[in-house]
Design a protein around this motif. Structure first.
Motif, short mmCIF file in Angstrom:
data_model
loop_
_atom_site.label_atom_id
_atom_site.label_comp_id
_atom_site.label_asym_id
_atom_site.label_seq_id
_atom_site.Cartn_x
_atom_site.Cartn_y
_atom_site.Cartn_z
N TYR A 35 0.84 -1.18 0.00
CA TYR A 35 0.00 0.00 0.00
C TYR A 35 0.89 1.24 0.00
O TYR A 35 1.99 1.23 0.55
CB TYR A 35 -0.88 0.07 1.26
CG TYR A 35 -1.98 -0.94 1.35
CD1 TYR A 35 -1.76 -2.21 1.86
CD2 TYR A 35 -3.28 -0.60 0.98
CE1 TYR A 35 -2.79 -3.13 1.97
CE2 TYR A 35 -4.33 -1.51 1.10
CZ TYR A 35 -4.06 -2.77 1.59
OH TYR A 35 -5.09 -3.67 1.71
N LYS A 40 -1.56 12.54 5.38
CA LYS A 40 -2.94 12.90 5.69
C LYS A 40 -3.94 12.28 4.70
O LYS A 40 -5.04 12.80 4.51
CB LYS A 40 -3.12 14.41 5.73
CG LYS A 40 -2.27 15.10 6.79
CD LYS A 40 -2.66 16.53 6.97
CE LYS A 40 -1.72 17.28 7.89
NZ LYS A 40 -1.61 16.67 9.21
N LYS A 41 -3.55 11.18 4.07
CA LYS A 41 -4.44 10.47 3.15
C LYS A 41 -4.55 9.01 3.60
O LYS A 41 -3.70 8.52 4.35
CB LYS A 41 -3.86 10.49 1.72
CG LYS A 41 -3.70 11.88 1.14
CD LYS A 41 -5.02 12.44 0.72
CE LYS A 41 -4.82 13.74 -0.04
NZ LYS A 41 -6.10 14.35 -0.43
N PRO A 42 -5.58 8.31 3.16
CA PRO A 42 -5.69 6.89 3.52
C PRO A 42 -4.74 6.04 2.69
O PRO A 42 -4.31 6.47 1.61
CB PRO A 42 -7.14 6.56 3.19
CG PRO A 42 -7.50 7.51 2.10
CD PRO A 42 -6.75 8.78 2.39
N PRO A 43 -4.41 4.85 3.17
CA PRO A 43 -3.60 3.92 2.35
C PRO A 43 -4.33 3.56 1.07
O PRO A 43 -5.55 3.39 1.06
CB PRO A 43 -3.43 2.70 3.26
CG PRO A 43 -3.71 3.19 4.64
CD PRO A 43 -4.72 4.28 4.49
N LEU A 45 -4.19 0.73 -2.16
CA LEU A 45 -3.63 -0.55 -2.57
C LEU A 45 -2.83 -0.38 -3.86
O LEU A 45 -3.29 0.26 -4.81
CB LEU A 45 -4.77 -1.54 -2.79
CG LEU A 45 -4.40 -2.98 -3.15
CD1 LEU A 45 -3.66 -3.64 -1.99
CD2 LEU A 45 -5.65 -3.77 -3.51
N GLN A 103 -5.86 -8.48 7.73
CA GLN A 103 -4.56 -8.08 7.21
C GLN A 103 -3.72 -7.51 8.35
O GLN A 103 -4.18 -6.66 9.12
CB GLN A 103 -4.73 -7.04 6.10
CG GLN A 103 -5.36 -7.62 4.84
CD GLN A 103 -5.40 -6.64 3.69
OE1 GLN A 103 -4.61 -5.70 3.61
NE2 GLN A 103 -6.31 -6.88 2.76
N LEU B 104 -8.82 -3.84 0.13
CA LEU B 104 -9.42 -2.87 1.04
C LEU B 104 -9.45 -1.47 0.44
O LEU B 104 -8.48 -1.03 -0.19
CB LEU B 104 -8.64 -2.83 2.35
CG LEU B 104 -8.75 -4.07 3.25
CD1 LEU B 104 -7.76 -3.98 4.40
CD2 LEU B 104 -10.16 -4.21 3.79
N PHE B 106 -9.97 2.33 1.96
CA PHE B 106 -9.93 3.00 3.25
C PHE B 106 -10.63 4.35 3.21
O PHE B 106 -10.65 5.04 2.18
CB PHE B 106 -8.48 3.26 3.66
CG PHE B 106 -7.74 2.04 4.14
CD1 PHE B 106 -7.14 1.18 3.25
CD2 PHE B 106 -7.64 1.77 5.50
CE1 PHE B 106 -6.46 0.06 3.69
CE2 PHE B 106 -6.95 0.65 5.95
CZ PHE B 106 -6.35 -0.20 5.04
N GLY B 107 -11.16 4.76 4.37
CA GLY B 107 -11.56 6.14 4.58
C GLY B 107 -10.35 6.96 4.99
O GLY B 107 -9.26 6.41 5.22
N LYS B 108 -10.52 8.28 5.11
CA LYS B 108 -9.40 9.15 5.45
C LYS B 108 -9.08 9.14 6.93
O LYS B 108 -8.04 9.66 7.35
CB LYS B 108 -9.69 10.59 5.00
CG LYS B 108 -9.71 10.77 3.50
CD LYS B 108 -9.88 12.23 3.11
CE LYS B 108 -9.84 12.38 1.60
NZ LYS B 108 -10.01 13.80 1.19
#
Lengths: 114, 116
Positions: A35, A40-43, A45, A103, B104, B106-108
């Motif tokens: 990932y 400040k962002k989500p992971p 894939l 995971q 997956l 993801f949200g922030k």
């Protein structure tokens, strides 16, 4: 032992360098993931390996090259990166490539491209 | 395309309070939903996994609920402690429209601070 080990923890590289990120797990998991997480962002894939075979490549540029030499080890080879590739790179593994399996994530490699 | 939204983006509360974090997703065709915790500069730790057929999961002071039809999940933290301070991420397992496994989304995240 539910540990996923990533090395190095930090990496600084120039745009012409070639480097590799390493991920290792000894839980007998047969699915491993890369990932990318920007600040400040989500992971997000990047790649999925299932039984050492590449199963998903989320349209990642070819300057990122994954490799799964055996069931315990996952590498990400980096070449000719851009400054915008600077991010936290997270490796994860799960028992199988199925939704029911949790995971487990490593601590990540923080990459800076100059 | 699946989108995951978490509200609020940040939350600061005094120690001892009970609190609720919210997660919503646009496509209800999910396999499961997971809540993760991420400490600054660190990887993710899985807290709870709820299968699509389940309504809730509990672990210690944490309780997560799932309403798949409305595309919502909540994470309830009881008797909050300063050690609970972290970013909490919600993620759903998306599937290919043709079936099979994927990964997956993801949200922030919600950045949580528990004041001593």
């Amino acid at each position: 032992d539910t540990e996923v080990t990533q090395t190095p923890k930090h990496l600084v590289m120039g745009m012409t360098n070639k480097k590799s990120l390493k991920c290792e797990q000894h839980m007998g998991h047969r699915a491993m993931y890369w990932y990318k997480q920007k600040a400040k962002k989500p992971p997000e894939l990047m790649f999925v390996y299932s039984y050492e075979k590449l199963s998903i490549n989320e349209s990642v540029p070819s300057r990122f090259s994954p490799e799964c030499p055996n069931s315990s080890l996952l590498n990400l080879h980096l070449h000719a990166l851009q400054p915008e590739d600077s991010a936290l790179y997270l490796c994860a593994s799960s028992q199988g490539w199925i939704p029911a399996d949790i995971q487990y994530f490593g601590a990540g490699t923080r990459l800076s491209v100059l | 395309k699946q989108e995951v939204t978490q509200i609020p983006a940040a939350l600061s509360v005094p120690e001892g309070e009970n609190l609720v974090l919210n997660c919503s997703f646009t496509d209800s065709a999910i396999y499961n939903l997971q809540w993760f915790r991420q400490d600054p500069g660190k990887g993710l730790t899985s807290l709870l996994l709820i299968q699509s057929s389940q309504r809730e999961q509990t672990s210690g002071r944490l309780n997560a609920s799932l309403d798949k039809s409305s595309g919502r999940s909540t994470l309830y933290i009881a008797a909050s402690q300063p050690g609970d301070s972290a970013t909490y991420l919600c993620a759903v397992w998306r599937g290919y429209s043709g079936g099979g496994a994927d990964g997956l989304t993801f949200g922030k995240g919600t950045h949580l601070i528990i004041q001593p």
